[in-house]
Design an enzyme around this catalytic site. Structure first.
Site, short mmCIF file in Angstrom:
data_model
loop_
_atom_site.label_atom_id
_atom_site.label_comp_id
_atom_site.label_asym_id
_atom_site.label_seq_id
_atom_site.Cartn_x
_atom_site.Cartn_y
_atom_site.Cartn_z
N TRP A 325 16.17 -17.63 22.12
CA TRP A 325 16.42 -16.53 21.18
C TRP A 325 16.24 -16.99 19.74
O TRP A 325 15.79 -16.22 18.88
CB TRP A 325 17.84 -15.99 21.39
CG TRP A 325 18.24 -14.91 20.43
CD1 TRP A 325 18.07 -13.57 20.59
CD2 TRP A 325 18.89 -15.07 19.17
NE1 TRP A 325 18.58 -12.89 19.49
CE2 TRP A 325 19.08 -13.79 18.61
CE3 TRP A 325 19.33 -16.18 18.44
CZ2 TRP A 325 19.70 -13.60 17.37
CZ3 TRP A 325 19.94 -15.99 17.21
CH2 TRP A 325 20.11 -14.71 16.69
N HIS A 326 16.56 -18.25 19.48
CA HIS A 326 16.51 -18.75 18.11
C HIS A 326 15.08 -18.97 17.61
O HIS A 326 14.86 -18.99 16.39
CB HIS A 326 17.30 -20.06 17.99
CG HIS A 326 18.78 -19.87 18.00
ND1 HIS A 326 19.51 -19.72 19.16
CD2 HIS A 326 19.68 -19.77 16.98
CE1 HIS A 326 20.79 -19.55 18.85
NE2 HIS A 326 20.92 -19.57 17.54
N GLY A 327 14.14 -19.13 18.48
CA GLY A 327 12.78 -19.31 17.99
C GLY A 327 11.82 -19.79 19.05
O GLY A 327 12.22 -20.28 20.11
N PHE A 483 15.14 -16.33 12.36
CA PHE A 483 15.40 -16.10 13.78
C PHE A 483 15.49 -14.62 14.11
O PHE A 483 15.50 -14.24 15.24
CB PHE A 483 16.69 -16.81 14.23
CG PHE A 483 16.70 -18.29 13.93
CD1 PHE A 483 15.56 -19.04 14.13
CD2 PHE A 483 17.82 -18.89 13.42
CE1 PHE A 483 15.56 -20.40 13.86
CE2 PHE A 483 17.85 -20.26 13.16
CZ PHE A 483 16.72 -21.01 13.36
#
Length: 483
Positions: A325-327, A483
């Site tokens: 989800w963060h990248g 993000f």
């Protein structure tokens, strides 16, 4: 628009005055003002991507109304999947298209096949990961009959685009935030003062702690191959406090700003670096995201209700998805997987829910046992952050390898070391204040209420002085904008 910018310092008072002095007699006008202000706030970055927010708003509002009228299970699932595919489709294209294309091409090339596909110059819309999850929570809760779908499009639009938490959270549930747009708000002086106090503390975290730490973290990580082990430890520590000060500082400003307008958002950080194990850390770090994955992914997968093997699978899934989800980078996947590995011994020994209370509650200092477990947990967390910060997997392993060389016993040494010493003192001051306020929603929420007025105002003046001293000459974006 950045919270730590002159633009926002002008924007916020204007919206505040219009909200409480012009539109205060009409709830619909108040909500409409929030929608307009939120769109202006977002368009300040890039007006073209407003269309994504508007489209997501229309789709989920329409799906919600359709779910209210539909009782047939199959048709309800179709409607739910329309919302999920539209929301995650936008997120997947803008955030992960080039990542998947590059890795597919590399995989086929490894087996001797070359496939065609051009990478695209895609701009990642600010906040798309946050408002996507926020709208999804609405549709899923309506589908589960946990929430009555709204017929108020203006209120729903305000919920989706609410500017304090639009671009970096907290990720609010529709069950908590949406009903607040239905009720008439009255100005509450005490709530507004608390909001201003939380904004002040959030700005301090961002400018004095995070931005200062960023200078040295960036310098050390960029030169990691040339520096000794103890300096690399220092670099990892600087990033550890950079990301906490930056992200929790944003959440504090967002929650405090919401209070100015009569809204209550949920706490997003609960002093995570005082955790006694990794399970407690994840109950205290980015709470709105970790609980989102728990309720909408982990539990639907079966949670801990099945066999140990299936539960372990579910644990790895939520940690890895959280990392992803963060990248779009393998470093984030590694960070998520490493945290899953940290969590496994606690789960297998049924120790993951031992530390549900506040550490050293009612005592000025922790016990030796608590101190030991806090230090161990903090050390593991710092190690994991190296993967989060590194440019790629190779860089992360190289950094860790150099850090644990014999040079770790040497004194830290790099070009900015003299100035870094002042930042270390600021971190110690920061930790002391956070420890003292660890039972509150934010560190200075209650600690100043019992001080005499002169001492209280001296403390505020001191914080403002530090913010002024360390105010950067150029605007410094928040880390989680990417993000």
């Amino acid at each position: 628009m950045l919270f730590n910018s002159i633009d926002f310092a002008i924007f916020l008072p204007i919206v505040f005055v219009l909200y409480w002095y012009v539109t205060h007699k009409n709830l619909k006008f108040q909500n409409l003002l929030i929608v307009v202000a939120s769109y202006v706030f977002y368009a300040w970055w890039d007006w073209r991507f407003l269309s994504l927010i508007v489209f997501s708003t229309v789709v989920d509002f329409t799906v919600g109304k359709a779910l209210k009228k539909e009782d047939r299970p199959f048709q309800r699932k179709v409607l739910l999947w329309v919302s999920i595919l539209v929301s995650l489709g936008f997120l997947g294209f803008f955030k992960y298209y080039n990542f998947f294309l590059g890795n597919f091409k590399a995989a086929f090339l490894f087996f001797g096949y070359e496939i065609q596909g051009e990478s695209l110059s895609i701009i990642l819309p600010v906040g798309i990961s946050f408002y996507t999850f926020q709208t999804l929570s609405y549709t899923i809760d309506v589908y589960r009959h946990k929430l009555t779908p709204t017929n108020n499009f203006i209120a729903f639009s305000a919920f989706v685009s609410f500017f304090p938490q639009l671009v970096a959270g907290p990720i609010e549930r529709a069950t908590n935030l949406l009903p607040q747009f239905y009720k008439k708000r009255q100005f509450d002086y005490a709530q507004a003062v608390d909001g201003m106090r939380q904004i002040l503390w959030g700005i301090f975290k961002k400018i004095v702690i995070a931005d200062n730490c960023a200078i040295f973290a960036n310098q050390i990580f960029s030169q990691s191959s040339e520096l000794n082990g103890s300096t690399l430890v220092l670099g990892a520590l600087f990033f550890t406090f950079q990301i906490y000060g930056d992200f929790s500082g944003y959440s504090d400003i967002a929650i405090g700003t919401s209070r100015l307008f009569g809204f209550n958002l949920k706490q997003n950080f609960a002093f995570p670096y005082f955790s006694r194990d990794i399970a407690e850390f994840w109950r205290r770090w980015h709470i709105s995201l970790s609980t989102w994955f728990r309720d909408y992914l982990y539990i639907p997968l079966g949670g801990s209700r099945g066999s140990t093997k299936k539960t372990l699978r579910n644990i790895f899934i939520i940690f890895i998805v959280s990392g992803f989800w963060h990248g779009a980078n393998w470093t984030f996947l590694a960070w998520g997987a490493l945290n899953a590995v940290y969590f496994l011994p606690l789960f297998l020994t049924h120790s993951n829910r031992l530390n549900l209370d506040t550490v050293a509650a009612g005592k000025p200092l922790p016990s030796l046992r608590e101190s030991f477990f806090m230090l161990v947990t903090f050390a593991f967390t710092v190690l994991a952050w190296i993967f989060f910060r590194a440019e790629n997997i190779t860089h992360a392993f190289s950094y860790i390898s150099n850090m644990f060389s014999f040079s770790i016993f040497q004194m830290p040494k790099f070009e900015g070391m003299p100035k870094a010493f002042a930042t270390i003192l600021l971190i110690l001051l920061f930790l002391g204040i956070e420890w003292n306020g660890r039972t509150s929603q934010f560190a200075i929420e209650n600690m100043v209420k019992y001080w005499s007025k002169p001492i209280r105002w001296f403390f505020y003046a001191f914080i403002i002085f530090l913010i002024g001293v360390f105010m950067p000459t150029a605007e410094s974006p928040f880390i989680y904008f990417q993000f």
